[in-house]
Design a protein around this motif. Structure first.
Motif, short mmCIF file in Angstrom:
data_model
loop_
_atom_site.label_atom_id
_atom_site.label_comp_id
_atom_site.label_asym_id
_atom_site.label_seq_id
_atom_site.Cartn_x
_atom_site.Cartn_y
_atom_site.Cartn_z
N UNK A 89 0.87 -1.18 0.00
CA UNK A 89 0.00 0.00 0.00
C UNK A 89 0.91 1.23 0.00
N UNK A 90 0.43 2.37 -0.46
CA UNK A 90 1.25 3.59 -0.35
C UNK A 90 1.64 3.83 1.11
N UNK A 137 -7.69 -4.69 8.76
CA UNK A 137 -6.65 -4.36 9.72
C UNK A 137 -6.65 -2.84 9.81
N UNK A 138 -6.67 -2.31 11.02
CA UNK A 138 -6.77 -0.86 11.23
C UNK A 138 -5.52 -0.12 10.75
N UNK A 139 -5.73 1.11 10.30
CA UNK A 139 -4.61 1.99 9.93
C UNK A 139 -3.72 2.19 11.16
N UNK A 140 -2.40 2.12 10.94
CA UNK A 140 -1.44 2.31 12.02
C UNK A 140 -1.05 1.03 12.72
N UNK A 141 -1.62 -0.10 12.31
CA UNK A 141 -1.30 -1.37 12.96
C UNK A 141 0.11 -1.81 12.61
N UNK A 157 -0.71 -9.16 14.35
CA UNK A 157 -0.88 -7.81 14.89
C UNK A 157 -0.19 -7.67 16.24
N UNK A 158 0.68 -6.66 16.32
CA UNK A 158 1.50 -6.44 17.51
C UNK A 158 1.00 -5.24 18.31
N UNK A 159 0.73 -4.15 17.62
CA UNK A 159 0.34 -2.92 18.30
C UNK A 159 -0.14 -1.90 17.30
N UNK A 160 -0.26 -0.65 17.78
CA UNK A 160 -0.79 0.41 16.93
C UNK A 160 0.03 1.69 17.12
N UNK A 161 0.10 2.48 16.05
CA UNK A 161 0.75 3.78 16.10
C UNK A 161 -0.06 4.74 15.25
N UNK A 162 0.41 5.97 15.15
CA UNK A 162 -0.26 6.99 14.34
C UNK A 162 0.14 6.78 12.87
N UNK A 163 -0.80 6.45 12.00
CA UNK A 163 -0.44 6.19 10.60
C UNK A 163 0.07 7.43 9.87
N UNK A 164 -0.20 8.60 10.37
CA UNK A 164 0.31 9.83 9.73
C UNK A 164 1.83 9.88 9.74
N UNK A 165 2.44 9.21 10.71
CA UNK A 165 3.91 9.20 10.81
C UNK A 165 4.56 8.54 9.61
N UNK A 166 3.83 7.67 8.91
CA UNK A 166 4.40 6.90 7.81
C UNK A 166 4.65 7.73 6.57
N UNK A 167 3.97 8.84 6.42
CA UNK A 167 4.04 9.63 5.19
C UNK A 167 5.42 10.22 4.92
N UNK A 168 6.23 10.39 5.95
CA UNK A 168 7.56 10.97 5.75
C UNK A 168 8.67 9.93 5.69
N UNK A 169 8.30 8.65 5.67
CA UNK A 169 9.31 7.58 5.69
C UNK A 169 9.71 7.15 4.30
#
Length: 184
Positions: free
Chosen positions: A108-109, A133-137, A158-170
Motif C-alpha cells: 500500500x502507499x 486491519x486498522x490503519x497504524x497497525x 498484529x503487535x500494536x498500533x501507532x499513528x499512521x500519519x507518521x508513515x508519510x515521511x518515511x
C-alpha cells in the motif's frame, strides 16, 4: 540513490518504485518510448554502478531516524508468544530492541517493510488473512515487520498500533525505532 537519479532524468518518467530486487518505472508513453526508457534507465544504472565501484561508500545523508510510539495491544501478541515459546512481555521487549531499516515501501502507499526483526519473533503469516486491519497497525509477517498505513485486509500478526500519519515521511533506507507508550 538510483530511484532519485531515474526521477531526475525527467523524460516522461512518472514514478519509480524500488522493491527488494526490482525496480518498477512508470512512464508516459506519449513522452518516451519503451526503447528510450530502457536506454535511459540502463544508462543511469551503468553510471551509478561505475560511481559506486570508483568511490568509497558514504552514508546516505538523507537517511532519517523515526521514533515511532507504539501501544502494544495487538490481537496476535499471545499467538506470537506461543509460537515462539515466549511470554507476551518478552515479545514486546524483543520487538522494541532493534533499530529497523525500511527495506522498501510497498503493498500500500506508505507501507514500510522493515528488516531487523529479532529472529526469535519470526512468526508465520495467518492461514486466513483478516478482512480489516486498522490503519497504524504494526505487524509481523515471517521475518519482517511492517506498519499498515490505512485500513486494509492483511494476514500478518498484529503487535500494536501507532499513528499512521507518521508513515508519510518515511523512505527506504530510513531507520525506525519503536518506543512503547500507554496511549497515542
Amino acid at each position: 540513490v538510483l530511484t532519485a537519479m531515474v526521477h531526475k532524468s525527467g523524460l516522461g518518467i512518472l514514478d519509480v518504485v524500488p522493491t527488494y530486487n526490482s525496480l518498477a518505472v512508470y512512464f508516459d508513453p506519449l513522452d518516451l518510448s519503451p526503447d528510450e526508457l530502457t536506454i535511459t534507465v540502463n544508462r543511469i544504472i551503468e553510471e551509478n554502478l561505475t560511481l559506486s565501484r570508483d568511490a568509497p561508500a558514504e552514508p546516505n545523508a538523507e537517511t532519517v531516524v523515526h521514533k515511532v510510539p507504539v501501544v502494544y495491544n495487538g490481537a496476535d501478541l499471545e499467538r506470537i508468544a506461543e509460537l515462539n515459546l515466549l511470554q507476551v512481555d518478552e515479545v514486546i521487549e524483543l520487538h522494541l530492541k532493534p533499530h529497523y531499516t525500511i527495506a522498501m515501501i510497498g503493498f500500500l502507499p506508505h507501507y514500510p517493510y522493515l528488516i531487523g526483526l529479532d529472529p526469535k519473533l519470526a512468526t508465520p503469516r495467518l492461514d486466513t488473512p483478516r478482512n480489516r486491519v486498522a490503519a497504524g497497525t504494526i505487524a509481523i509477517g515471517g521475518i519482517q515487520a511492517g506498519i499498515y498505513p490505512q485500513e486494509s485486509p492483511g494476514g500478518w500478526n498484529l503487535v500494536g498500533i501507532t499513528d499512521p500519519e507518521l508513515l508519510k515521511s518515511m523512505n527506504p533506507g530510513d531507520t525506525i525505532i519503536f518506543q512503547q507508550v500507554g496511549r497515542l
